[in-house]
Design a protein around this motif. Structure first.
Motif, short mmCIF file in Angstrom:
data_model
loop_
_atom_site.label_atom_id
_atom_site.label_comp_id
_atom_site.label_asym_id
_atom_site.label_seq_id
_atom_site.Cartn_x
_atom_site.Cartn_y
_atom_site.Cartn_z
N ARG A 66 -41.97 -2.01 7.62
CA ARG A 66 -43.19 -1.29 7.25
C ARG A 66 -44.17 -2.21 6.52
NH1 ARG A 66 -39.69 3.30 7.17
NH2 ARG A 66 -38.84 2.78 5.14
N GLU A 67 -43.63 -3.04 5.64
CA GLU A 67 -44.50 -3.99 4.91
C GLU A 67 -45.18 -4.96 5.85
OE1 GLU A 67 -41.57 -4.64 1.29
OE2 GLU A 67 -42.96 -6.31 1.55
N ILE A 68 -44.37 -5.52 6.77
CA ILE A 68 -44.93 -6.51 7.70
C ILE A 68 -46.01 -5.86 8.56
CG2 ILE A 68 -44.40 -7.98 9.70
CD1 ILE A 68 -41.61 -8.40 8.55
N HIS A 69 -45.71 -4.62 8.99
CA HIS A 69 -46.65 -3.92 9.84
C HIS A 69 -47.96 -3.66 9.11
CE1 HIS A 69 -47.97 -1.50 13.19
NE2 HIS A 69 -48.26 -0.51 12.35
N ALA A 70 -47.86 -3.32 7.82
CA ALA A 70 -49.06 -3.06 7.04
C ALA A 70 -49.89 -4.33 6.89
CB ALA A 70 -48.69 -2.49 5.67
N LEU A 71 -49.20 -5.46 6.72
CA LEU A 71 -49.90 -6.74 6.53
C LEU A 71 -50.51 -7.24 7.84
CD1 LEU A 71 -47.50 -8.68 4.13
CD2 LEU A 71 -49.87 -7.99 3.66
N CYS A 72 -49.69 -7.22 8.90
CA CYS A 72 -50.15 -7.76 10.19
C CYS A 72 -49.82 -6.74 11.28
CB CYS A 72 -49.48 -9.08 10.56
SG CYS A 72 -48.78 -10.01 9.19
N PRO A 73 -50.69 -5.76 11.49
CA PRO A 73 -50.40 -4.68 12.44
C PRO A 73 -50.17 -5.17 13.87
CG PRO A 73 -52.36 -4.19 11.12
CD PRO A 73 -52.00 -5.60 10.83
N ALA A 74 -50.71 -6.32 14.23
CA ALA A 74 -50.57 -6.77 15.62
C ALA A 74 -49.30 -7.59 15.84
CB ALA A 74 -51.79 -7.61 16.00
N LEU A 75 -48.59 -7.91 14.76
CA LEU A 75 -47.41 -8.77 14.89
C LEU A 75 -46.22 -7.97 15.41
CD1 LEU A 75 -45.79 -11.36 14.32
CD2 LEU A 75 -45.70 -10.69 11.92
N PRO A 76 -45.69 -8.31 16.60
CA PRO A 76 -44.57 -7.52 17.13
C PRO A 76 -43.26 -7.81 16.37
CG PRO A 76 -45.20 -9.24 18.70
CD PRO A 76 -46.16 -9.33 17.55
N ILE A 77 -42.53 -6.75 16.09
CA ILE A 77 -41.25 -6.87 15.39
C ILE A 77 -40.15 -6.42 16.33
CG2 ILE A 77 -39.89 -6.09 13.41
CD1 ILE A 77 -42.57 -5.37 12.03
N LEU A 78 -39.14 -7.28 16.51
CA LEU A 78 -37.94 -6.85 17.24
C LEU A 78 -36.88 -6.59 16.18
CD1 LEU A 78 -37.86 -9.55 20.07
CD2 LEU A 78 -38.64 -7.18 20.25
N MET A 79 -36.36 -5.38 16.19
CA MET A 79 -35.40 -5.05 15.14
C MET A 79 -33.99 -4.98 15.73
SD MET A 79 -35.59 -2.03 12.37
CE MET A 79 -36.24 -2.94 11.00
N THR A 80 -33.07 -5.71 15.11
CA THR A 80 -31.68 -5.70 15.57
C THR A 80 -30.85 -4.90 14.58
OG1 THR A 80 -31.02 -7.62 14.29
CG2 THR A 80 -31.89 -8.03 16.48
N SER A 81 -29.86 -4.20 15.10
CA SER A 81 -29.03 -3.44 14.19
C SER A 81 -27.76 -2.94 14.82
CB SER A 81 -29.80 -2.22 13.71
OG SER A 81 -28.92 -1.39 13.01
N GLY A 82 -26.73 -2.87 13.99
CA GLY A 82 -25.52 -2.17 14.40
C GLY A 82 -25.44 -0.90 13.58
N VAL A 83 -26.57 -0.52 13.00
CA VAL A 83 -26.53 0.53 11.98
C VAL A 83 -26.14 1.88 12.56
CG1 VAL A 83 -28.88 1.44 11.89
CG2 VAL A 83 -27.60 1.12 9.78
N HIS A 84 -26.57 2.16 13.78
CA HIS A 84 -26.25 3.50 14.28
C HIS A 84 -24.77 3.63 14.58
CE1 HIS A 84 -26.51 2.02 18.43
NE2 HIS A 84 -25.74 3.03 18.69
N GLN A 85 -24.14 2.45 14.86
CA GLN A 85 -22.68 2.51 15.02
C GLN A 85 -22.00 2.54 13.66
OE1 GLN A 85 -23.17 -1.01 17.39
NE2 GLN A 85 -21.56 -0.29 18.74
N ALA A 86 -22.52 1.73 12.72
CA ALA A 86 -21.89 1.65 11.41
C ALA A 86 -21.93 3.00 10.72
CB ALA A 86 -22.60 0.61 10.56
N ALA A 87 -23.03 3.71 10.87
CA ALA A 87 -23.15 4.99 10.20
C ALA A 87 -22.39 6.07 10.95
CB ALA A 87 -24.62 5.37 10.07
N GLY A 88 -21.97 5.76 12.16
CA GLY A 88 -21.22 6.74 12.93
C GLY A 88 -22.07 7.91 13.38
N VAL A 89 -23.37 7.72 13.27
CA VAL A 89 -24.26 8.82 13.62
C VAL A 89 -24.85 8.53 15.00
CG1 VAL A 89 -26.28 10.13 12.91
CG2 VAL A 89 -24.83 9.05 11.20
N PRO A 90 -24.68 9.42 15.94
CA PRO A 90 -25.10 9.10 17.30
C PRO A 90 -26.60 9.28 17.50
CG PRO A 90 -24.14 11.28 17.24
CD PRO A 90 -24.09 10.74 15.83
N PHE A 91 -27.41 8.80 16.56
CA PHE A 91 -28.85 8.94 16.80
C PHE A 91 -29.38 7.69 17.48
CE2 PHE A 91 -30.28 6.03 13.59
CZ PHE A 91 -29.37 6.14 12.56
#
Lengths: 126, 372
Positions: A66-91
């Motif tokens: 969110r911070e990066i987006h606020a500073l540079c709205p045109a800068l693309p962010i690729l987000m990596t995560s295992g969080v949905h598996q770690a949390a066990g939540v199937p979202f």
């Protein structure tokens, strides 16, 4: 050639990405924490950011996105995560202009070649 | 205050009104769970009506007349016992015959109330059912919390195992595809790091087994009189190569024998964890100091380092499972995040504890007290 900022707290993961991306002719900077990423971003804007969700805290990556987006709205962010598996939540994460302002969500493990291709696709679109 | 839902099922309007009047301001005080219980009341005039209401919002306690028009009390009881086993049913019987009681108990009734009954008799019966329901509710909450804790533990464990796996998988792919150019040194480095990360995973699995064994009480213990100086010397020898690599001086201050009736493997595990932290989090050329003192009924082991130290916030979270201080200074330090959990669990086996003093950039001192 793209300028890439990699943000993840795993030194080896970053190193693998760095080796492959540099070999493909990209210019890579690494940050191992959100704070370090903030410092790097103050000295210049890359073409793309690769950001892990879980670093110092479970959601440090979200806040930083969110911070990066606020500073540079045109800068693309690729987000990596295992969080949905770690949390066990199937979202599924859906990029969302305000809450999750990222170009794409990549499920971990993201292998170096796959990341390189994703980055090149993203930068090519710009 | 906890609230229990209670429904009275009786075809006599006077009976329904009487029960509601007696209970609507009634509060049960439960000393053993330290709480008060109030009631949310509802009523039904037939068994069919009761079942319909139960379906939408099942009460905790059902006060059920034996003799009902249409669907009988026993039939309602049977349906309730089958579909809502957590509900407690108190049967209201006009004639408290033994046969009715047996028939109702067989179908799952919790208690009986013989007509006619006084408000006090009603309250006393309800009080008993209420305290049982509250205890059951608390047991369910506790079980849920336990499941939650276990789930969190396993999620974190999975995350801790997946991080090195991802790193190794990444390196292996690069090595296989030669996608990092032609410098052989780069590939050798990736192989080395893959080995380091595999070892980290093995360490995590071993620590996990140690911890589970301690917690389960399954570890066979052999308690003998030990001079902990021997154990400390052995632990210092074990850590010596790692200490030498960082050019650390390791000092032992143990002038007197430090006797403890203890299991040697447990003591080794404890010392190895403390010393390996003191080496890992130290600065090159620093110092590790082990002080051993016997006093009264126990032994105090102090392990100090001249390392990176910790902030107060980091200290406060230090003993949580999988907690690892994450900052630029710890980035290259590998660990399972279970070492100090193990140390604390071991200390507790000896009616002792672990305390820590730390100052950022100065170092940390861990003091373990073990008692007889």
């Amino acid at each position: 050639m793209a300028r890439i900022l990699l943000i993840d707290d795993d030194v080896d993961l970053i190193e693998g990405y760095q080796l492959v991306l540099s070999h493909r002719g990209h210019e890579v900077q690494a940050a191992y924490s959100a704070d370090e990423a903030r410092r790097v971003l103050r000295s210049g804007t890359p073409d793309v950011v690769v950001l892990d969700v879980m670093m110092e805290s479970q959601t440090a990556g979200f806040e930083l996105a969110r911070e990066i987006h606020a500073l540079c709205p045109a800068l693309p962010i690729l987000m990596t995560s295992g969080v949905h598996q770690a949390a066990g939540v199937p979202f599924r994460f859906e990029p969302d202009a305000d809450w999750l302002p990222v170009a794409k969500f990549l499920d971990k493990p993201v292998l170096p070649d796959a990341l390189a291709e994703e980055i090149e696709r993203t930068v090519g679109k710009k | 205050m906890e609230t229990l839902r209670l429904m009275v099922v009786d075809d006599e309007p006077g009976m329904r009104a009487g029960v509601i009047r007696a209970l609507h301001d009634y509060t049960v005080t439960l000393s053993d769970v330290n709480g008060h219980v109030g009631f949310e009341l509802d009523a039904a005039s037939t068994g069919e009506d009761a079942i319909e209401k139960i379906r939408t919002s099942p009460p905790d306690i059902l006060l059920l007349d034996h003799k009902l028009p249409g669907m009988s009390g026993l039939e309602v009881l049977e349906a309730v016992a089958r579909d809502w086993p957590q509900m407690l049913t108190v049967m209201i019987t006009a004639y408290a015959t033994l046969e009715t009681a047996i028939a109702a108990t067989k179908r799952g009734a919790y208690d009986f109330l013989a007509k006619p009954f006084t408000p006090d008799e009603l309250k006393s019966t309800i009080r008993k059912a209420a305290s049982r329901q509250i205890l059951a509710r608390q047991a369910r909450r506790l079980a849920q919390e336990k499941r939650q804790v276990r789930f969190q533990f396993i999620s974190m464990l999975a995350h801790e195992l997946k991080s090195p796996l991802s790193a190794i998988e990444g390196y292996l792919q690069i090595i296989r595809d030669k996608s990092a150019g032609s410098d052989p040194a780069a590939y050798a480095h990736m192989l080395d790091r893959s080995i380091v990360r595999s070892r980290q995973m093995r360490k995590l699995v071993n620590d996990l087994l140690d911890m589970t064994r301690i917690e389960s009480g399954q570890m066979s213990r052999e308690l003998v009189d030990l001079d902990l100086r021997d154990a400390v010397k052995a632990a210092i020898e074990t850590i010596a190569p790692a200490a030498a690599e960082k050019n650390l001086a390791v000092e032992l201050d143990a002038p007197q024998p430090a006797m403890l009736n203890a299991d040697r493997r447990e003591i080794d595990m404890l010392l190895n964890n403390l010393l390996s932290n003191a080496v890992k989090y130290n600065r090159p050329g620093g110092r590790v100091r082990v002080v051993l003192r016997a006093d009264g009924g126990g032994v105090t082991i102090e392990v100090s380092d001249t390392g990176i130290g910790m902030s107060a916030d980091e200290v406060s979270r230090l003993f949580s499972d999988f907690y690892r201080a994450r900052n630029a200074k710890t980035r290259d330090i590998l660990g399972s995040g279970l070492g100090l959990s193990i140390v604390r669990k071991l200390a507790l086996l000896y009616a002792g504890d672990v305390t820590v003093r730390s100052e950022p950039d100065k170092g940390s001192t861990f003091a373990v007290v073990l008692k007889q």
